[in-house]
Design an enzyme around this catalytic site. Sequence first.
Site, PDB file in Angstrom:
ATOM      1  N   GLY A 147       0.848  -1.177   0.000  1.00 54.42           N
ATOM      2  CA  GLY A 147       0.000   0.000   0.000  1.00 54.42           C
ATOM      3  C   GLY A 147       0.888   1.233   0.000  1.00 54.42           C
ATOM      4  CD  GLU A 191      10.291   0.579   5.383  1.00 57.39           C
ATOM      5  OE1 GLU A 191      10.063   0.790   4.177  1.00 57.39           O
ATOM      6  OE2 GLU A 191       9.807   1.264   6.296  1.00 57.39           O
ATOM      7  CD  GLN A 207       9.754  -0.082   0.627  1.00 56.96           C
ATOM      8  OE1 GLN A 207       9.066  -1.026   1.004  1.00 56.96           O
ATOM      9  NE2 GLN A 207       9.959   0.996   1.366  1.00 56.96           N
ATOM     10  N   GLY A 252      13.127   9.462   3.784  1.00 56.39           N
ATOM     11  CA  GLY A 252      12.634  10.668   4.434  1.00 56.39           C
ATOM     12  C   GLY A 252      11.419  10.325   5.241  1.00 56.39           C
TER      13      GLY A 252
END
Length: 212
Positions: free
Chosen positions: A9, A87, A89, A173
């Site tokens: 998502g 994480e 990705q 970030g």
Amino acid sequence: MPELVFHTGPMDCGKSTLALQLDHTQSTHGRQGRIFTSRDRSGRARISSRLGLETPATEVDEEFDFWTHVIAQLVAGRRIDYLVCDEAQFYTGEQVEQLARVVDELQIDVYTFGILADFRTKLFPGSQRLVELADRVETLPIGPLCWCGAKGTHNARTVNGLMVTEGSQVVVGDTGAGEIRYEVLCRAHHRRRMTATRARATLGEDPLPFGE
């Protein structure tokens, strides 16, 4: 049967929170797992949620080998029933293939969590390979909203409130601090590069709701 599952998502949809909740649920039922992350927002080897929840994790860099790591644990006599991988990705395609091998050959469940596409709407390599190999891809049902009130679907990178479309694919970030920030927009406003800051400047102090 063990599964490789990809939970995905946009930013702020609760992926890390779900990862922590899944680990808690599994462990309270007697299962033993291992937790992994890559470039967490905290800057440490942890899974951290914007709700304030966090737990230590093993950091996955480009050289990390899931297969070798898990085999070493099993040879040492440690039990592993599942892996929680946040994480995802940021993982390499090869690392995703290692996770698939862990499922198929070691019969260990692997639950991965990650963003599907970057700020340019391009798939992250790790996410692409997960979509190709996962037994299931689950899109989280509760997601963030664009500033206009529509469902947020696209991640935008901003500098001084203005959307940028060039730069390195990976720049860690957060939505609340730092020069580089991220904002979730609906597709229409991502296409128009209409961030909340730009909307306020164009439409006034309080542009909501704005259904352009």
